[in-house]
Design a protein around this motif. Structure first.
Motif, PDB file in Angstrom:
ATOM      1  N   MET A   1      -5.445   9.343  10.826  1.00 26.72           N
ATOM      2  CA  MET A   1      -6.866   9.032  10.626  1.00 26.72           C
ATOM      3  C   MET A   1      -7.138   8.833   9.125  1.00 26.72           C
ATOM      4  O   MET A   1      -6.832   9.717   8.321  1.00 26.72           O
ATOM      5  CB  MET A   1      -7.708  10.200  11.151  1.00 26.72           C
ATOM      6  CG  MET A   1      -9.181   9.999  10.928  1.00 26.72           C
ATOM      7  SD  MET A   1     -10.180  11.272  11.695  1.00 26.72           S
ATOM      8  CE  MET A   1      -9.331  12.766  11.273  1.00 26.72           C
ATOM      9  N   GLU A   2      -7.651   7.678   8.736  1.00 26.87           N
ATOM     10  CA  GLU A   2      -7.947   7.414   7.329  1.00 26.87           C
ATOM     11  C   GLU A   2      -9.410   7.742   7.050  1.00 26.87           C
ATOM     12  O   GLU A   2     -10.311   7.042   7.494  1.00 26.87           O
ATOM     13  CB  GLU A   2      -7.652   5.946   6.998  1.00 26.87           C
ATOM     14  CG  GLU A   2      -7.822   5.583   5.535  1.00 26.87           C
ATOM     15  CD  GLU A   2      -7.114   6.532   4.589  1.00 26.87           C
ATOM     16  OE1 GLU A   2      -7.804   7.133   3.741  1.00 26.87           O
ATOM     17  OE2 GLU A   2      -5.887   6.714   4.693  1.00 26.87           O
ATOM     18  N   MET A   3      -9.637   8.857   6.333  1.00 24.16           N
ATOM     19  CA  MET A   3     -11.014   9.287   6.088  1.00 24.16           C
ATOM     20  C   MET A   3     -11.581   8.687   4.813  1.00 24.16           C
ATOM     21  O   MET A   3     -12.771   8.507   4.670  1.00 24.16           O
ATOM     22  CB  MET A   3     -11.080  10.804   5.966  1.00 24.16           C
ATOM     23  CG  MET A   3     -10.959  11.521   7.284  1.00 24.16           C
ATOM     24  SD  MET A   3     -11.368  13.228   7.063  1.00 24.16           S
ATOM     25  CE  MET A   3     -13.101  13.148   6.699  1.00 24.16           C
ATOM     26  N   PHE A   4     -10.704   8.449   3.839  1.00 25.68           N
ATOM     27  CA  PHE A   4     -11.217   8.094   2.515  1.00 25.68           C
ATOM     28  C   PHE A   4     -11.304   6.595   2.323  1.00 25.68           C
ATOM     29  O   PHE A   4     -10.685   5.816   3.028  1.00 25.68           O
ATOM     30  CB  PHE A   4     -10.377   8.770   1.436  1.00 25.68           C
ATOM     31  CG  PHE A   4     -10.536  10.243   1.485  1.00 25.68           C
ATOM     32  CD1 PHE A   4     -11.697  10.834   1.038  1.00 25.68           C
ATOM     33  CD2 PHE A   4      -9.572  11.040   2.060  1.00 25.68           C
ATOM     34  CE1 PHE A   4     -11.878  12.195   1.126  1.00 25.68           C
ATOM     35  CE2 PHE A   4      -9.745  12.405   2.149  1.00 25.68           C
ATOM     36  CZ  PHE A   4     -10.906  12.990   1.684  1.00 25.68           C
ATOM     37  N   SER A 156      -8.487  17.833  10.700  1.00 19.65           N
ATOM     38  CA  SER A 156      -7.333  17.830  11.595  1.00 19.65           C
ATOM     39  C   SER A 156      -7.229  19.179  12.325  1.00 19.65           C
ATOM     40  O   SER A 156      -6.980  19.222  13.537  1.00 19.65           O
ATOM     41  CB  SER A 156      -6.087  17.545  10.760  1.00 19.65           C
ATOM     42  OG  SER A 156      -4.953  17.927  11.411  1.00 19.65           O
ATOM     43  N   THR A 157      -7.445  20.286  11.586  1.00 25.00           N
ATOM     44  CA  THR A 157      -7.415  21.622  12.206  1.00 25.00           C
ATOM     45  C   THR A 157      -8.482  21.729  13.287  1.00 25.00           C
ATOM     46  O   THR A 157      -8.220  22.249  14.382  1.00 25.00           O
ATOM     47  CB  THR A 157      -7.669  22.708  11.127  1.00 25.00           C
ATOM     48  OG1 THR A 157      -6.724  22.534  10.089  1.00 25.00           O
ATOM     49  CG2 THR A 157      -7.546  24.108  11.698  1.00 25.00           C
ATOM     50  N   SER A 158      -9.682  21.239  12.986  1.00 22.21           N
ATOM     51  CA  SER A 158     -10.774  21.344  13.967  1.00 22.21           C
ATOM     52  C   SER A 158     -10.452  20.491  15.209  1.00 22.21           C
ATOM     53  O   SER A 158     -10.763  20.882  16.329  1.00 22.21           O
ATOM     54  CB  SER A 158     -12.108  20.935  13.354  1.00 22.21           C
ATOM     55  OG  SER A 158     -12.058  19.602  12.970  1.00 22.21           O
ATOM     56  N   TYR A 159      -9.773  19.358  14.981  1.00 19.23           N
ATOM     57  CA  TYR A 159      -9.404  18.495  16.104  1.00 19.23           C
ATOM     58  C   TYR A 159      -8.401  19.215  17.014  1.00 19.23           C
ATOM     59  O   TYR A 159      -8.538  19.218  18.240  1.00 19.23           O
ATOM     60  CB  TYR A 159      -8.804  17.186  15.560  1.00 19.23           C
ATOM     61  CG  TYR A 159      -8.425  16.196  16.628  1.00 19.23           C
ATOM     62  CD1 TYR A 159      -9.388  15.480  17.317  1.00 19.23           C
ATOM     63  CD2 TYR A 159      -7.084  16.002  16.961  1.00 19.23           C
ATOM     64  CE1 TYR A 159      -9.035  14.587  18.315  1.00 19.23           C
ATOM     65  CE2 TYR A 159      -6.722  15.101  17.951  1.00 19.23           C
ATOM     66  CZ  TYR A 159      -7.703  14.395  18.625  1.00 19.23           C
ATOM     67  OH  TYR A 159      -7.346  13.516  19.606  1.00 19.23           O
ATOM     68  N   ILE A 160      -7.414  19.876  16.377  1.00 17.89           N
ATOM     69  CA  ILE A 160      -6.387  20.601  17.162  1.00 17.89           C
ATOM     70  C   ILE A 160      -7.036  21.724  17.971  1.00 17.89           C
ATOM     71  O   ILE A 160      -6.764  21.910  19.163  1.00 17.89           O
ATOM     72  CB  ILE A 160      -5.292  21.156  16.218  1.00 17.89           C
ATOM     73  CG1 ILE A 160      -4.485  19.994  15.619  1.00 17.89           C
ATOM     74  CG2 ILE A 160      -4.374  22.133  16.942  1.00 17.89           C
ATOM     75  CD1 ILE A 160      -3.629  20.382  14.442  1.00 17.89           C
ATOM     76  N   ILE A 161      -7.940  22.481  17.305  1.00 15.79           N
ATOM     77  CA  ILE A 161      -8.594  23.611  17.985  1.00 15.79           C
ATOM     78  C   ILE A 161      -9.472  23.095  19.137  1.00 15.79           C
ATOM     79  O   ILE A 161      -9.493  23.675  20.227  1.00 15.79           O
ATOM     80  CB  ILE A 161      -9.389  24.465  16.971  1.00 15.79           C
ATOM     81  CG1 ILE A 161      -8.388  25.214  16.078  1.00 15.79           C
ATOM     82  CG2 ILE A 161     -10.326  25.442  17.676  1.00 15.79           C
ATOM     83  CD1 ILE A 161      -8.983  25.908  14.893  1.00 15.79           C
ATOM     84  N   THR A 162     -10.163  21.981  18.893  1.00 17.12           N
ATOM     85  CA  THR A 162     -11.000  21.403  19.951  1.00 17.12           C
ATOM     86  C   THR A 162     -10.140  21.006  21.159  1.00 17.12           C
ATOM     87  O   THR A 162     -10.481  21.302  22.304  1.00 17.12           O
ATOM     88  CB  THR A 162     -11.730  20.147  19.404  1.00 17.12           C
ATOM     89  OG1 THR A 162     -12.455  20.534  18.254  1.00 17.12           O
ATOM     90  CG2 THR A 162     -12.685  19.564  20.424  1.00 17.12           C
ATOM     91  N   GLN A 163      -9.013  20.347  20.862  1.00 15.59           N
ATOM     92  CA  GLN A 163      -8.121  19.933  21.955  1.00 15.59           C
ATOM     93  C   GLN A 163      -7.589  21.149  22.718  1.00 15.59           C
ATOM     94  O   GLN A 163      -7.498  21.133  23.949  1.00 15.59           O
ATOM     95  CB  GLN A 163      -6.945  19.112  21.395  1.00 15.59           C
ATOM     96  CG  GLN A 163      -7.338  17.756  20.846  1.00 15.59           C
ATOM     97  CD  GLN A 163      -8.053  16.886  21.866  1.00 15.59           C
ATOM     98  OE1 GLN A 163      -7.635  16.769  22.998  1.00 15.59           O
ATOM     99  NE2 GLN A 163      -9.173  16.302  21.466  1.00 15.59           N
ATOM    100  N   PRO A 186     -19.234  27.484  18.465  1.00 15.52           N
ATOM    101  CA  PRO A 186     -18.193  28.527  18.521  1.00 15.52           C
ATOM    102  C   PRO A 186     -16.839  28.060  17.996  1.00 15.52           C
ATOM    103  O   PRO A 186     -16.018  28.883  17.588  1.00 15.52           O
ATOM    104  CB  PRO A 186     -18.105  28.861  20.019  1.00 15.52           C
ATOM    105  CG  PRO A 186     -19.370  28.368  20.611  1.00 15.52           C
ATOM    106  CD  PRO A 186     -19.803  27.209  19.791  1.00 15.52           C
ATOM    107  N   LEU A 187     -16.619  26.744  17.994  1.00 10.69           N
ATOM    108  CA  LEU A 187     -15.347  26.222  17.488  1.00 10.69           C
ATOM    109  C   LEU A 187     -15.252  26.337  15.967  1.00 10.69           C
ATOM    110  O   LEU A 187     -14.172  26.301  15.388  1.00 10.69           O
ATOM    111  CB  LEU A 187     -15.167  24.759  17.903  1.00 10.69           C
ATOM    112  CG  LEU A 187     -15.062  24.496  19.405  1.00 10.69           C
ATOM    113  CD1 LEU A 187     -14.994  23.011  19.685  1.00 10.69           C
ATOM    114  CD2 LEU A 187     -13.833  25.179  19.968  1.00 10.69           C
TER     115      LEU A 187
END
Lengths: 252, 253
Positions: A1-4, A156-163, A186-187
């Protein structure tokens, strides 16, 4: 994912010293703030777009188009309904309000586009080094560049935790916008705790590499003013002087 | 300390960025649930949390709202975290022998609410005054919107967030009182108490005095403020500007 926003291109803008680009961005902010005249703001927009075209970075406009359009629409709606004009078109909407709304929308958009051009043509390391060369202490500049790098890691961490939570049956895709935001709250906790835990590791890595040992630092990346920097600065200053002259001479 | 600055900035920016499209005032502010974070970061990480909030907001601005207002946004967001950090120990709302920000009593939750509100108001005052001075947005509209936009998440979500994060941060010895040198930690003495009171008073006078002056000058609160009159009233500039300078200086004492 290109954020910048940074785009690696071979252009004269990319070769400019980051300090030159910071000054040009600030000058464009100053000129945009000086005027609320639609025609003058359109001229400024043309100049800013031309500057962006030199850097071959205008394709990034697609990435911020939603923000630019939202700002323009909201500005026209807000000012059309509330600007105290005399030529009534429909209900509280006046012709003067619509024109003023368009001008203010362009004013904000042109500043955002100037910021986008700077970020699209300047690497984070160059911004950080440019800030240091402008007299900002190294530690805040380092914190800035580290924070910028941390953002994709946190996302990326939040994406992994969400998944992970979804795989356990958490339903994040149903409900209205407020219900969905509520489900995401809560996430936030495991994301924050995971990121704070990683801060300890980063601190130890910095310690082991002798961070802060000496105030005098060398840098792998070197920047210096070239002829092109002086040329760009001269043109930008000339435009600023002309703008100030018109502002005071003709009370625009 | 520098890692905590980067960490705070990274977290704040990461929560700010997804909401950039939900515009409240074009080019100036949007719906910001991320404003939960500055008071929490300020109380946990001290000055590092405050610098992190300022830098995080600037990085957030890189995703669509970078402009001259970013300068005041930098100072305002710094203050939203720095004011709770400074006032928590010095305002005299807590018992002198228990200053930990663990929110384990009604008294501490009340103290948190007060300092988080003052932090939110300080941010609203700084940004509202700055952009009114530049004649970009009327003070009454912007300061009232930012004050509400900051206060609600920082209290509603900030209290449970601090309750959950405090034990972990304490366990990892990352609280600002664990990281800073003993002589760098200010003592809650009489001088600090007076500075805290002046800071609080200046924030309240600046925001509410400025709003009253703005309304008296023809501006209106919230969205209606766009019709109330143009920005840049001298009375607002004087009250809000003078109070901003006073509260910033007093908070640094």
């Amino acid at each position: 994912m290109e954020m910048f926003l940074y785009m690696d291109k071979d252009s004269i803008l990319h070769k400019l010293d980051p300090r030159t680009k910071i000054f040009i961005m600030l000058i464009s902010f100053a000129i945009a703030l000086m005027f609320s005249s639609l025609s003058l703001l359109l001229i400024l927009s043309f100049l800013v777009i031309l500057y962006g075209a030199l850097g071959k970075v205008l394709s990034n406009l697609k990435r911020i188009r939603v923000i630019l359009i939202m700002i323009a629409i909201m500005s026209v709606i807000l000012w059309a309904l509330t600007y105290p004009g005399t030529t009534r078109l429909w209900g509280p909407v006046t012709k003067e309000g619509i024109i003023y709304g368009i001008a203010i929308g362009i004013k904000f958009d042109v500043m955002i586009i100037a910021g986008m051009i700077f970020l699209s043509s300047t690497k984070i390391e160059e911004i950080s080094l440019g800030l240091v060369k402008l007299g900002i202490p190294y530690r805040p500049a380092f914190a800035f560049s580290t924070a910028v790098r941390l953002v994709p890691m946190i996302v990326s961490t939040s994406y992994i935790i969400t998944q992970a939570q979804k795989s356990r049956g958490l339903d994040l895709d149903t409900g209205n916008i407020l219900q969905r935001i509520k489900k995401y709250i809560p996430l936030l906790i495991p994301v924050l705790i995971s990121v704070i835990r990683q801060a300890n590791i980063l601190a130890m890595a910095l310690e082991s590499k002798g961070f802060g040992y000496s105030d005098k630092r060398t840098s792998y990346l070197e920047i210096k003013f070239e002829v092109r920097d002086y040329a760009f600065l001269a043109v930008a200053l000339l435009i600023l002087i002309v703008a100030v002259y018109f502002k005071f001479k003709y009370r625009l | 300390m520098v890692v905590l600055v980067a960490l705070s900035a990274g977290i704040y920016a990461a929560v700010l960025i997804p909401f950039k499209g939900l515009v409240l005032i074009p080019g100036i502010t949007e719906i910001r649930p991320a404003n939960t974070l500055p008071p929490v970061l300020g109380l946990l990480f001290g000055p590092a949390g405050a610098w992190g909030s300022a830098i995080g907001n600037l990085i957030g601005d890189f995703f669509g709202t970078l402009g001259i207002g970013s300068i005041f946004g930098f100072i305002g967001n710094f203050m939203q975290a720095y004011i709770p950090y400074r006032l928590w120990r010095n305002l005299g709302l807590l018992k002198a022998d228990d200053l930990e920000p663990n929110l384990n009593s009604g008294r501490k939750i009340f103290a948190y609410t007060v300092v988080a509100l003052l932090g939110s108001f300080a941010c609203a005052l700084t940004i509202g005054w700055g952009l009114d001075l530049l004649k970009m947005v009327p003070f009454a509209a912007l300061a009232s919107i930012i004050a509400v936009n900051n206060s609600i998440p920082s209290i509603v979500l900030g209290i449970p967030l601090l309750m959950i994060l405090y034990p972990r941060v304490k366990k990892w010895n990352l609280l600002w009182t664990d990281i800073m040198e003993e002589d760098e930690i200010s003592k809650p003495d009489a001088k600090a108490r007076i500075a805290a009171l002046i800071t609080s008073l200046a924030i309240l006078v600046g925001l509410f005095g400025g709003l009253m002056a703005a309304v008296a000058g023809g501006q209106s609160l919230f969205a209606a403020g766009f019709a109330g009159g143009k920005a840049g009233l001298a009375s607002v500039g004087f009250i809000a500007g003078f109070s901003t300078i006073i509260f910033i200086l007093a908070s640094l004492l």
